[in-house]
Scaffold this motif. Structure first.
Motif, PDB file in Angstrom:
ATOM      1  N   LEU A 173      43.698  -5.956  58.329  1.00  0.00           N
ATOM      2  CA  LEU A 173      44.790  -6.860  57.925  1.00  0.00           C
ATOM      3  C   LEU A 173      46.163  -6.261  58.356  1.00  0.00           C
ATOM      4  O   LEU A 173      46.470  -4.967  58.048  1.00  0.00           O
ATOM      5  CB  LEU A 173      44.709  -7.045  56.434  1.00  0.00           C
ATOM      6  CG  LEU A 173      45.882  -7.817  56.045  1.00  0.00           C
ATOM      7  CD1 LEU A 173      45.686  -9.375  56.503  1.00  0.00           C
ATOM      8  CD2 LEU A 173      46.016  -7.842  54.399  1.00  0.00           C
ATOM      9  N   ARG A 174      46.821  -6.568  59.257  1.00  0.00           N
ATOM     10  CA  ARG A 174      48.320  -6.209  59.607  1.00  0.00           C
ATOM     11  C   ARG A 174      49.313  -7.287  59.075  1.00  0.00           C
ATOM     12  O   ARG A 174      48.865  -8.402  58.723  1.00  0.00           O
ATOM     13  CB  ARG A 174      48.462  -6.147  61.140  1.00  0.00           C
ATOM     14  CG  ARG A 174      47.282  -5.457  61.806  1.00  0.00           C
ATOM     15  CD  ARG A 174      47.559  -3.908  61.595  1.00  0.00           C
ATOM     16  NE  ARG A 174      46.529  -3.027  62.532  1.00  0.00           N
ATOM     17  CZ  ARG A 174      46.743  -1.830  62.627  1.00  0.00           C
ATOM     18  NH1 ARG A 174      47.428  -1.234  61.693  1.00  0.00           N
ATOM     19  NH2 ARG A 174      45.929  -1.183  63.356  1.00  0.00           N
ATOM     20  N   TRP A 175      50.554  -6.773  58.884  1.00  0.00           N
ATOM     21  CA  TRP A 175      51.563  -7.631  58.648  1.00  0.00           C
ATOM     22  C   TRP A 175      52.770  -7.533  59.615  1.00  0.00           C
ATOM     23  O   TRP A 175      53.680  -7.008  59.485  1.00  0.00           O
ATOM     24  CB  TRP A 175      52.331  -7.050  57.138  1.00  0.00           C
ATOM     25  CG  TRP A 175      51.274  -7.041  55.981  1.00  0.00           C
ATOM     26  CD1 TRP A 175      50.176  -6.525  55.653  1.00  0.00           C
ATOM     27  CD2 TRP A 175      51.308  -8.264  55.059  1.00  0.00           C
ATOM     28  NE1 TRP A 175      49.576  -7.015  54.394  1.00  0.00           N
ATOM     29  CE2 TRP A 175      50.156  -7.958  54.024  1.00  0.00           C
ATOM     30  CE3 TRP A 175      52.111  -9.474  54.948  1.00  0.00           C
ATOM     31  CZ2 TRP A 175      50.078  -8.985  53.124  1.00  0.00           C
ATOM     32  CZ3 TRP A 175      52.233 -10.303  53.849  1.00  0.00           C
ATOM     33  CH2 TRP A 175      50.941 -10.211  52.892  1.00  0.00           C
ATOM     34  N   PRO A 176      52.402  -8.215  60.751  1.00  0.00           N
ATOM     35  CA  PRO A 176      53.521  -8.497  61.650  1.00  0.00           C
ATOM     36  C   PRO A 176      54.852  -9.182  61.174  1.00  0.00           C
ATOM     37  O   PRO A 176      54.611  -9.982  60.253  1.00  0.00           O
ATOM     38  CB  PRO A 176      52.866  -8.778  62.709  1.00  0.00           C
ATOM     39  CG  PRO A 176      51.858  -9.828  62.138  1.00  0.00           C
ATOM     40  CD  PRO A 176      51.314  -9.123  60.881  1.00  0.00           C
ATOM     41  N   THR A 177      55.772  -9.145  61.713  1.00  0.00           N
ATOM     42  CA  THR A 177      57.297  -9.910  61.260  1.00  0.00           C
ATOM     43  C   THR A 177      57.237 -11.062  61.993  1.00  0.00           C
ATOM     44  O   THR A 177      56.595 -11.291  63.075  1.00  0.00           O
ATOM     45  CB  THR A 177      58.296  -9.155  61.889  1.00  0.00           C
ATOM     46  OG1 THR A 177      58.556  -8.920  63.242  1.00  0.00           O
ATOM     47  CG2 THR A 177      58.368  -7.495  61.042  1.00  0.00           C
ATOM     48  N   VAL A 178      57.818 -12.063  61.221  1.00  0.00           N
ATOM     49  CA  VAL A 178      58.055 -13.533  61.953  1.00  0.00           C
ATOM     50  C   VAL A 178      59.745 -13.786  61.988  1.00  0.00           C
ATOM     51  O   VAL A 178      60.224 -13.233  60.728  1.00  0.00           O
ATOM     52  CB  VAL A 178      57.250 -14.455  61.232  1.00  0.00           C
ATOM     53  CG1 VAL A 178      55.662 -14.141  61.485  1.00  0.00           C
ATOM     54  CG2 VAL A 178      57.724 -14.548  59.772  1.00  0.00           C
TER      55      VAL A 178
END
Length: 378
Positions: A173-178
């Motif tokens: 699980l990663r949390w990239p920016t949008v």
């Protein structure tokens, strides 16, 4: 007491048993290697099993056996002789029982709890299954299974598995920016807020929107407004706050119950079908190394709401905030992205994504997460 092994029983060698089962694809971990002796009579197998010991010499059962009516590792060892038929007709003892592995159970009776050693008799039944009787070394009955139905597995050789490279990558699980929308949501229908506002976030959110955020004490107050002819808000925010107990577990139970009390009637009310419920938490998820560990009270709400999102798409949005004003100010534009789950950190939106793990990047424990060794499996 009874004579053990039965008179005339022939010993079945076990020196290579766990090696052969591993090669056949049945890889028993150390905690499950409890089959210590095996004999064969005409039409039956007689096994002696015990809970394995750890390097310090304490039985796996020890205190653990007291917590089980019958320890899973001991039950597993009692049924392992059934694997003889899977190994092939040339394996000693394989003809004494049908070939297969446990599949369905009937007529199960447990007579005593806490056993750490068993003497087990496996007898074929007329319908292709097996009858199981287990007793203590003193002859006291422990377990009877009237009929155990078997199912033959497809043999999987370890060598064949080793020749086949993995076809699917590992993910984490990663949390990239949008990017945030340039237009705040909702554009029509207005905003509402349900329940209490202990952090006094409603006026700050209203200042960001340049419009009022209508407060409703509870869902009943909102539905009364709609029934009286008022418009249903396009989005209703609920600020989920744990009560602040010293016990994190108590906080998690309380906060989850409060969220459930909101979700159940909301999702069942067709009047709310076009209104998005926005559950706002603080520190429920960890987006990277700079985040502290997830707060149990908030993380539990995310676990519950994710299930609701699966069952009711587009009805519920989860937003996790930090303590910065810029993140609260970014909330309206974050909702306009259409993402069902977001974490706002210093005004930047992050979304959860399963992303391939590079082969050179071995999986590691997430920040502040307790390490746990998975239980051994056969």
């Amino acid at each position: 007491t009874t004579t053990w092994p039965p008179p005339g029983a022939r010993r079945v060698p076990l020196d290579d048993f766990y090696t052969e089962t591993a090669e056949a694809g049945l890889d028993y971990g150390p905690a499950f290697q409890g089959l210590t002796a095996l004999w064969q009579t005409d039409g039956a197998l007689h096994a002696q099993v015990a809970l394995p010991s750890d390097p310090e010499g304490d039985a796996t059962g020890g205190a653990g056996a007291d917590g089980h009516a019958l320890h899973p590792a001991l039950l597993d060892a009692a049924l392992q002789p059934l694997a003889l038929g899977v190994l092939g007709a040339d394996r000693p003892g394989s003809a004494a029982v049908p070939a297969g592995l446990p599949f369905a159970w009937s007529g199960v009776r447990l007579h005593a709890a806490g056993a750490t050693e068993l003497q087990v008799t496996l007898t074929p039944t007329d319908d292709g299954g097996v009858r199981v009787r287990a007793a203590t070394p003193d002859g006291l009955p422990v377990l009877d299974i009237a009929a155990l139905t078997l199912r033959a597995p497809a043999p999987i050789r370890a060598a064949a598995r080793a020749e086949q490279p993995p076809t699917e990558p590992l993910y984490r699980l990663r949390w990239p920016t949008v990017p945030l929308s340039t237009t705040p949501a909702p554009t029509t229908g207005g905003w509402g807020m349900l329940g209490l506002d202990p952090r006094e976030l409603r006026p700050r959110l209203a200042a960001t929107l340049g419009a009022d955020v209508v407060p409703y004490l509870d869902r009943g107050a909102l539905t009364e407004t709609i029934d009286a002819g008022g418009p249903a808000p396009a989005a209703v925010v609920v600020f989920c706050d744990p009560p602040g107990h010293d016990d994190a577990g108590a906080d998690a139970h309380t906060t989850t119950r409060q969220a459930l009390d909101v979700l159940r009637p909301w999702l069942a009310d067709e009047r709310m079908a076009d209104t998005r419920l926005v559950l706002v938490t603080h520190g429920a998820v960890t987006t990277g190394p700079d985040d502290p560990g997830p707060a149990p009270g908030y993380a539990a709400v995310w676990g519950l709401a994710r299930t609701a999102q699966t069952e009711h798409p587009d009805r519920v949005v989860l937003v996790d905030l930090d303590d910065t004003d810029s993140s609260l100010a970014a909330l309206p534009r974050a909702l306009a992205t259409g993402e069902p789950q977001l974490a706002l950190r210093h005004g930047t939106a992050h979304v959860p994504r399963l992303m391939p793990l590079p082969p050179s990047d071995p999986p590691t424990e997430p920040p502040n997460a307790p390490s746990a060794e998975p239980p051994a499996e056969p």
